[in-house]
Structures are given as structure tokens and as C-alpha cells.
Write a protein that holds these residues in place. Structure first.
Motif, PDB file in Angstrom:
ATOM      1  N   VAL A   7       0.854  -1.184   0.000  1.00  0.00           N
ATOM      2  CA  VAL A   7       0.000   0.000   0.000  1.00  0.00           C
ATOM      3  C   VAL A   7       0.894   1.239   0.000  1.00  0.00           C
ATOM      4  O   VAL A   7       1.869   1.304   0.753  1.00  0.00           O
ATOM      5  CB  VAL A   7      -0.912   0.004   1.250  1.00  0.00           C
ATOM      6  CG1 VAL A   7      -1.802   1.238   1.270  1.00  0.00           C
ATOM      7  CG2 VAL A   7      -1.749  -1.272   1.322  1.00  0.00           C
ATOM      8  N   VAL A  11       2.761   2.928   3.062  1.00  0.00           N
ATOM      9  CA  VAL A  11       3.084   1.907   4.062  1.00  0.00           C
ATOM     10  C   VAL A  11       4.301   1.114   3.591  1.00  0.00           C
ATOM     11  O   VAL A  11       5.294   1.000   4.306  1.00  0.00           O
ATOM     12  CB  VAL A  11       1.893   0.955   4.304  1.00  0.00           C
ATOM     13  CG1 VAL A  11       2.274  -0.122   5.332  1.00  0.00           C
ATOM     14  CG2 VAL A  11       0.664   1.727   4.774  1.00  0.00           C
ATOM     15  N   SER A  53      -5.333  -1.565  -7.409  1.00  0.00           N
ATOM     16  CA  SER A  53      -6.416  -0.614  -7.136  1.00  0.00           C
ATOM     17  C   SER A  53      -5.823   0.792  -7.155  1.00  0.00           C
ATOM     18  O   SER A  53      -4.931   1.108  -6.360  1.00  0.00           O
ATOM     19  CB  SER A  53      -7.067  -0.920  -5.779  1.00  0.00           C
ATOM     20  OG  SER A  53      -7.642  -2.214  -5.804  1.00  0.00           O
ATOM     21  N   LEU A  54      -6.320   1.623  -8.072  1.00  0.00           N
ATOM     22  CA  LEU A  54      -5.716   2.928  -8.343  1.00  0.00           C
ATOM     23  C   LEU A  54      -6.716   4.058  -8.124  1.00  0.00           C
ATOM     24  O   LEU A  54      -7.890   3.928  -8.477  1.00  0.00           O
ATOM     25  CB  LEU A  54      -5.262   3.002  -9.803  1.00  0.00           C
ATOM     26  CG  LEU A  54      -4.202   2.013 -10.260  1.00  0.00           C
ATOM     27  CD1 LEU A  54      -3.953   2.184 -11.756  1.00  0.00           C
ATOM     28  CD2 LEU A  54      -2.911   2.220  -9.492  1.00  0.00           C
ATOM     29  N   SER A 111     -10.685   0.728  -9.241  1.00  0.00           N
ATOM     30  CA  SER A 111     -10.455   2.053  -8.678  1.00  0.00           C
ATOM     31  C   SER A 111     -10.494   1.973  -7.152  1.00  0.00           C
ATOM     32  O   SER A 111     -10.968   1.006  -6.566  1.00  0.00           O
ATOM     33  CB  SER A 111     -11.532   3.018  -9.175  1.00  0.00           C
ATOM     34  OG  SER A 111     -12.818   2.523  -8.847  1.00  0.00           O
ATOM     35  N   THR A 112      -9.963   3.011  -6.519  1.00  0.00           N
ATOM     36  CA  THR A 112     -10.046   3.149  -5.068  1.00  0.00           C
ATOM     37  C   THR A 112     -10.091   4.626  -4.724  1.00  0.00           C
ATOM     38  O   THR A 112      -9.532   5.444  -5.455  1.00  0.00           O
ATOM     39  CB  THR A 112      -8.848   2.485  -4.355  1.00  0.00           C
ATOM     40  OG1 THR A 112      -8.930   2.752  -2.945  1.00  0.00           O
ATOM     41  CG2 THR A 112      -7.508   3.029  -4.858  1.00  0.00           C
ATOM     42  N   ALA A 113     -10.755   4.947  -3.628  1.00  0.00           N
ATOM     43  CA  ALA A 113     -10.746   6.319  -3.135  1.00  0.00           C
ATOM     44  C   ALA A 113      -9.543   6.575  -2.232  1.00  0.00           C
ATOM     45  O   ALA A 113      -9.363   7.675  -1.727  1.00  0.00           O
ATOM     46  CB  ALA A 113     -12.047   6.615  -2.378  1.00  0.00           C
ATOM     47  N   GLY A 114      -8.731   5.545  -2.012  1.00  0.00           N
ATOM     48  CA  GLY A 114      -7.586   5.673  -1.119  1.00  0.00           C
ATOM     49  C   GLY A 114      -6.280   5.622  -1.889  1.00  0.00           C
ATOM     50  O   GLY A 114      -6.241   5.867  -3.091  1.00  0.00           O
ATOM     51  N   PRO A 115      -5.201   5.304  -1.170  1.00  0.00           N
ATOM     52  CA  PRO A 115      -3.888   5.219  -1.811  1.00  0.00           C
ATOM     53  C   PRO A 115      -3.805   4.011  -2.749  1.00  0.00           C
ATOM     54  O   PRO A 115      -4.605   3.081  -2.644  1.00  0.00           O
ATOM     55  CB  PRO A 115      -2.934   5.040  -0.624  1.00  0.00           C
ATOM     56  CG  PRO A 115      -3.765   4.464   0.472  1.00  0.00           C
ATOM     57  CD  PRO A 115      -5.155   4.996   0.263  1.00  0.00           C
ATOM     58  N   SER A 172      -3.149   0.593  -4.018  1.00  0.00           N
ATOM     59  CA  SER A 172      -3.181  -0.618  -3.203  1.00  0.00           C
ATOM     60  C   SER A 172      -2.980  -1.810  -4.129  1.00  0.00           C
ATOM     61  O   SER A 172      -3.740  -2.001  -5.078  1.00  0.00           O
ATOM     62  CB  SER A 172      -4.537  -0.679  -2.488  1.00  0.00           C
ATOM     63  OG  SER A 172      -4.525  -1.580  -1.429  1.00  0.00           O
TER      64      SER A 172
END
Lengths: 322, 322
Positions: free
Chosen positions: B48, B51, B89-90, B124-128, B130
Motif C-alpha cells: 500500500v 506503508v 487498485s488505483l 479504482s479506489t478512493a484511497g492510496p 493498493s
């Protein structure tokens, strides 16, 4: 209260789920003796909170959806499940009982579908819960159902009902009422991978795939892989009673049914002579199978016909992440 | 400019990397005929942004680190790589050339280590950012190196040098100077999985693992799996010239060297009689192997001795995510 070190988490929650080759999840890797004389079938799917499930869905349901979306890929190939590896990235503030519920969901579905965890990784993330699962199954060599076998003249079939998942998401988000019995939201949260149907389709179907990103878009993938077109008759698409009730109140939602995601049904091509065998197989495996169109010669285009036989125009064919 | 639909991304960036059983990454799953008479070795690691790597690390280096941390798990079991599945996941705002650089990193390491991508998923992701990767390797049945074979009287060995990764992170974050040549930061960004050494240790070593979360903590895992203790002599721990220079200026960093992560070296147990064979193997495989202690009877505890032979107290033994 924050989570204990990941080694304690793994020992507590995941080790009881581990199969023999998993080495108690305490080695660098797992060992697997492939079933003799079988071909392995491998798929991986990721799921992210807020994209693939709602952040407040129960952790047990999230675990089951993760495992079942991957099982559905095996079903589409006609494969039997063997095991899986799993990575879990969690915010540091995740409550300890979240993982307990997550592992309980995995345990229930491991039992139901006959597979065990082989390995994985647990990490932290500064973002939403982010999950990834790699599933391993097996088939007799050369028998896996592929997407590329449909030919002009084949009939187009789909298992179960279409649109429950996307309407269920809409209900779960509070965008619309209906679904008092919770059928649609349940179908969004917990897919029903058609394992026995998929395995039985080996030898009956020419091509198959699972519908995860929208019926029309996924049918387009099948057409491109097979090099032929398809005609889909919208009025033949099977609906659950709950979905039919929602559509009766709001007929424009038919477009959402045809293009929304989260069905996890099998879409397949079979010659006309296979119809009786397919009907018998569906009955024997506790589901339904419905003819919804046909494959035609020509460019790999999907034509959707409305009840009057006129082509429908769809502003989008399915889900895209970007 | 946002990313095109994931199908276009997969076709453009990942399909050229795919192996024969990957079915052009356009089916529901991949097919793999296991190498006859071999046991499969399976591991999965997640990474991630923020991290496991720095968000502004180059996408090619991120890809290589992801693949290499998994390759290191195969090395620790003495296995040869075969293939991998990958989920990405981007964030939607990821620039299109990010994936191009990411795929180029994978391509370079596929060539270097001899494996191909079999399947995966892009979301897709709303975060970093992954990432998750599942690697598949193989060994002769029953020969995989395990963590549970160390016994009292065995010598404790480590490959390469220790502490470069954790000091490199510190340098990359601008916490300290030194490392003008960039050796330490490079070691943080691009692990060197010890494939040939690990494969050669089959038959020589009693137990092995890779050091990823800190030397002392990982040695503790090896001791618990084997049911014996270990004595580690801090002055014997091999340092690169760059790490030695940093420690000369700031001797207290020895504790960080002993407990920091990102080494991806092999830690192994071998009987004293194996020393000459290990030295020859290390030379033949282009790395080094250093005796840094011994295994002892008793509880699975790690004793770290300083230069005067006195036990060192460490406030923490290694990295934990939670």
C-alpha cells in the motif's frame, strides 16, 4: 482500541481456516500438491470499500462477497474450487471484532463451497479497507469453458435473474424504496456463484463467462472473444419478483438492469440442440437458465431489442472503474 | 486526464506481459498445467502506498518491489518461480503514464526472474494505490525449505547485508544525510531476492525464511516454528559500506539495523559442517553469507549480544502494522 500485531490477528482469525498445505500460515509460502491429471484454474479479484461494497456492510458479508466473486470466475470456467490466498489491508482504527466477523464469513463459505485458505498477508492502510483474493480451482485438462467458443447460430442463455445486484445497491443506498423483503439488497451483498451449473455446462455450452460488470457489456466481451455478434431480447431477460415489482413502478430502470453490475450469473452460448439438457441441468442444480437471445455472424456487436423488436440505445453498456 | 476504461488499460499494459495460460487476460480465469512431478509453492503479499513504498516512488520501482517481495518468499522456500496474479487498485486521478511505468517495471523483472503474469484485476479506489500479488513457484516434492527445521547446535546465517532497507527509507524520507551514492535508498526501493541462493540451500540448510519485518523479530518467528532459541551476535551482522558509514556517524542506529524491515535477505539455519558448502554456494550465486549466531536449546527466545557479549535490550523487535 486498536488492532493487535498482525501475527496475533493471523493466528487468531485465519489459522483456523487454513488447509493442510498452508503450513499453519506461519511459513513464507504454502505448499500445494496439484490434483493428479488436472489443469489448474486461477483467478484474482480485488474489492475496495466504497467501490465493491458499502463501508458499513457487515464484515462477514464482505468476506463472503470477496470469496464468491472469485468462485463465480471458477464457475464460469466449469472448475471446482481447491483453495485461495487472501490479502487484507485495514485502517489501523478497525475494531478488533471486524476481523472476527470477516473470518466467520470466510469460514461459512469455506464450508459451503469446499475450499480452504492457503496463505496471504495482512497489512495496514491509510485508506479504505482493501481486499484481494486469488482463487485456485481445477478442471479436467482441456475442458475449461472459455469465452471464445460462441458461434453464429448458438443460443444465448443466462442463469438465475439479472439486475438484482444493481437494484439492490440502489435500495441499500436509500435511493429507492421497494424490496421490503430485502431480496435485492441481499443479492447485492451476497452473490450466488453457480458452481454446479458451470461444472455441468462443460460439454453442453460452447462458451461461458460470469456477468459481473453489466449484462450488455459482458456480452460484448464474449462476442469479441468469439468473433461474432449477439442479439439480446430485453423482454426475455429473467427478473426476480422483487426486481419485476421495482421495474413495474419505474420502467426506465430496465436500462439499469441491462447494464448494472453485481449479477454474478453465468452467461453462456449453446447450440439449439442443447436446450433440453440445459433445462434439466438447471433444475438439477437448483437454479434456472433462460434463453435471452442468439449469436449472429458479423462484427462483435451486441444488439439489444425492446419488446417491439426495435433496437434500444444504451448510453453506457456497463460498469467501468475509470 | 483520467484513465481509460480498465479493459483498455489491461489490454495495453498487461496483455503483453501475459504467459500462455493467461488466455490473453481476457477470460474469467487463467489455466495452468502444473509442472509434472513438482509441488507448488504459493505466497501472496500486499503493498500500500505510504506503508510499503513512498507515494512518489517511480511506478516501475513499485512494480519491481511488489514482484520481488513475493519472489523473496519463494527464495526462502528454495522454489523456482512460475507465474503470478496481480490486483491493482488505483485512484481515478492516476496519470495514464503511471501504469505504463508500472508495467515496464514488471516486464523488466519478468525477464530477469523468468516468470509471466497469469491474471488479475484492475479497480479504482478512493484511497492510496493498493496492490496485491500472488506468486506461484515449484519445488521437488518434500524439499521446500521450511521455518521449522532449525535445531540446537545449528549455526545462524544471513545472506547479503542487513539494515540497508530501513536506513534507505530514512534517507529517502530526508531524515538523515549520507548515502551520497544512493545505495541505501536503492536497497529500500528494489529488493534483491536471493533466488539462486535459496534454491541451492535445499539440502544444505535445516530451515530458512526471508527477513522482511526486522532481523530480530523474524528470527523469533524462526525460533518459534523450530522450538529452539537463538543467540545473535550484533557485531557479526553484515553491513554494506554505506550502512557502516551511517552507523559510524550515529552508532545508536544499530538498533534500527537489527529491527528495521525491508531487508529481503535469507535467514537460515545450517549444521556447522555445512559452512564450506554455504560459502561456496554464496560465491557461486553472486552473494555473500555470514554466520551471525547460533541456535540453542530452550524456549524460542532471541538473545542479542553486543560487542562485549552482553545482552542488548531492544524496545521493539521489528515492524508491526497495527
Amino acid at each position: 482500541m486498536t488492532l493487535p500485531p498482525e501475527f496475533a490477528l493471523i493466528a487468531q482469525h485465519f489459522r483456523p481456516l487454513a488447509g493442510p498445505g498452508a503450513l499453519d500460515l506461519s511459513d513464507d509460502a504454502a505448499l500445494l500438491t496439484p490434483p493428479p491429471g488436472r489443469e489448474l484454474v486461477l483467478a484474482a479479484d480485488a474489492m475496495v470499500a466504497g467501490v465493491h461494497f458499502l463501508p458499513d456492510d457487515s464484515p462477514g458479508n464482505i468476506a463472503r462477497k470477496l470469496l464468491r466473486t472469485n468462485l463465480s470466475d471458477l464457475a464460469a470456467m466449469g472448475a471446482q474450487p481447491l483453495g485461495y490466498l487472501l490479502t487484507v489491508s485495514l485502517p489501523r482504527e478497525t475494531p478488533p471484532d471486524w476481523l472476527q466477523g470477516f473470518a466467520a464469513g470466510l469460514a461459512a463459505d469455506q464450508h459451503e463451497f469446499g475450499l480452504r485458505v492457503l496463505g496471504g498477508d495482512t497489512t495496514s492502510t491509510a485508506g479504505p479497507v482493501s481486499l484481494s483474493l486469488t482463487i485456485i480451482g481445477h478442471v479436467a485438462p482441456g475442458t475449461a469453458l472459455r469465452r471464445n467458443g460462441a458461434r453464429a447460430g448458438d443460443e444465448l442463455w443466462v442463469s438465475g435473474t439479472v439486475g438484482d445486484g444493481t437494484l439492490g445497491l440502489s435500495v441499500a443506498l436509500g435511493e429507492r424504496a421497494g424490496d421490503a423483503a430485502g431480496h435485492l439488497a441481499d443479492r447485492y451483498r451476497i452473490p450466488r456463484p453457480r458452481m454446479a451449473l458451470g461444472q455441468g455446462l462443460v460439454g453442453l455450452a460452447h462458451a461461458a463467462m460470469d456477468v459481473s460488470d453489466g449484462l450488455v457489456q459482458d456480452l460484448g466481451h464474449l462476442c469479441r472473444a468469439s468473433g461474432c455478434g449477439a442479439v439480446l431480447e430485453a423482454v426475455l431477460v429473467p427478473l426476480s419478483p422483487a426486481a419485476a415489482a421495482v421495474l413495474a413502478a419505474e420502467p426506465a430502470l430496465l436500462r439499469r438492469v441491462l447494464t448494472g453490475g453485481d449479477d454474478y450469473e453465468l452467461l453462456f452460448a449453446a447450440p439449439p440442440g442443447a436446450a433440453a439438457g440445459i433445462a434439466a441441468l438447471a433444475a438439477a442444480t437448483g437454479t434456472t437458465a433462460t434463453r435471452i437471445g442468439r449469436f449472429v455472424a458479423g462484427d462483435p456487436l451486441v444488439t439489444v431489442l425492446d419488446g417491439q423488436g426495435a433496437p434500444m440505445t444504451l448510453s453506457q453498456e456497463g460498469w467501468s472503474h475509470f
